[in-house]
Design a protein around this motif. Sequence first.
Motif, PDB file in Angstrom:
ATOM      1  N   MET A   1       0.818  -1.202   0.000  1.00  0.00           N
ATOM      2  CA  MET A   1       0.000   0.000   0.000  1.00  0.00           C
ATOM      3  C   MET A   1       0.860   1.264   0.000  1.00  0.00           C
ATOM      4  O   MET A   1       0.622   2.185  -0.756  1.00  0.00           O
ATOM      5  CB  MET A   1      -0.930  -0.032   1.219  1.00  0.00           C
ATOM      6  N   ILE A   2       1.891   1.297   0.872  1.00  0.00           N
ATOM      7  CA  ILE A   2       2.737   2.479   0.937  1.00  0.00           C
ATOM      8  C   ILE A   2       3.451   2.712  -0.389  1.00  0.00           C
ATOM      9  O   ILE A   2       3.675   3.855  -0.790  1.00  0.00           O
ATOM     10  CB  ILE A   2       3.744   2.413   2.119  1.00  0.00           C
ATOM     11  N   ASP A   3       3.821   1.627  -1.097  1.00  0.00           N
ATOM     12  CA  ASP A   3       4.472   1.788  -2.391  1.00  0.00           C
ATOM     13  C   ASP A   3       3.581   2.528  -3.374  1.00  0.00           C
ATOM     14  O   ASP A   3       4.042   3.384  -4.121  1.00  0.00           O
ATOM     15  CB  ASP A   3       4.878   0.434  -2.970  1.00  0.00           C
ATOM     16  N   ASP A   4       2.291   2.194  -3.386  1.00  0.00           N
ATOM     17  CA  ASP A   4       1.370   2.875  -4.296  1.00  0.00           C
ATOM     18  C   ASP A   4       1.250   4.352  -3.946  1.00  0.00           C
ATOM     19  O   ASP A   4       1.232   5.208  -4.827  1.00  0.00           O
ATOM     20  CB  ASP A   4      -0.014   2.223  -4.253  1.00  0.00           C
ATOM     21  N   VAL A   5       1.177   4.653  -2.665  1.00  0.00           N
ATOM     22  CA  VAL A   5       1.078   6.046  -2.219  1.00  0.00           C
ATOM     23  C   VAL A   5       2.356   6.795  -2.566  1.00  0.00           C
ATOM     24  O   VAL A   5       2.320   7.910  -3.083  1.00  0.00           O
ATOM     25  CB  VAL A   5       0.783   6.116  -0.695  1.00  0.00           C
ATOM     26  N   ALA A   6       3.497   6.182  -2.299  1.00  0.00           N
ATOM     27  CA  ALA A   6       4.781   6.821  -2.593  1.00  0.00           C
ATOM     28  C   ALA A   6       4.939   7.046  -4.096  1.00  0.00           C
ATOM     29  O   ALA A   6       5.378   8.122  -4.526  1.00  0.00           O
ATOM     30  CB  ALA A   6       5.930   5.963  -2.063  1.00  0.00           C
TER      31      ALA A   6
END
Length: 195
Positions: A1-6
């Motif tokens: 999830m954090i990868d998509d946000v980043a």
Amino acid sequence: MIDDVAKEHLHGDLREIRGVLLQKIEGLGEYEIRRPLTRTGTNLLGLVKHLALWESRYFGEVFDRPFPEPLIRWDDLGHRGTDLWVTEHEPRDEVVARYRRAWAHSDATIAALTLDSPGHVPWWPRPRVTLFAVLVHMLTETSRHAGHADILREQLDGSTEAATGERDEAFWEARRDRIERAAVKAARTGRGPDA
């Protein structure tokens, strides 16, 4: 999830700064956007041409997704630096359109890959990279050149991105003079390495 946000955050910043760079040539004539404004020849349209080439390369051949138009080879010493200025035979509209096509190609690469997707940058000391590293690199590079463009545009016509409100030319002249006096005074009083 954090990868998509980043990824979306970095990509969004890249999209924004691309637009800022193109704003710097708006309203200027052919001479102004092409003229060398530094000792090394830095000019506004040359910055656009440079970023078009390198964005095409970084989000193209680095990830085995070649840009569909011809690019000068990165190791062609005879052409080194020619991407930083624009000849009289290269129309502004074509340089800008090529940059926009590079954006579209880059955006497709960014959308198709994950941040940990591997790539290969043969001109880097550590050639094995990820999309994350290249995305950060291109955001940094584009921001750096947009900063150059800010200064070049201000040299040409005083235009800045700063919210200047009701401040007129006299305000800016007085401000510059005050800063100049402080610099001279610091040099005379021995503050700094050049004293």
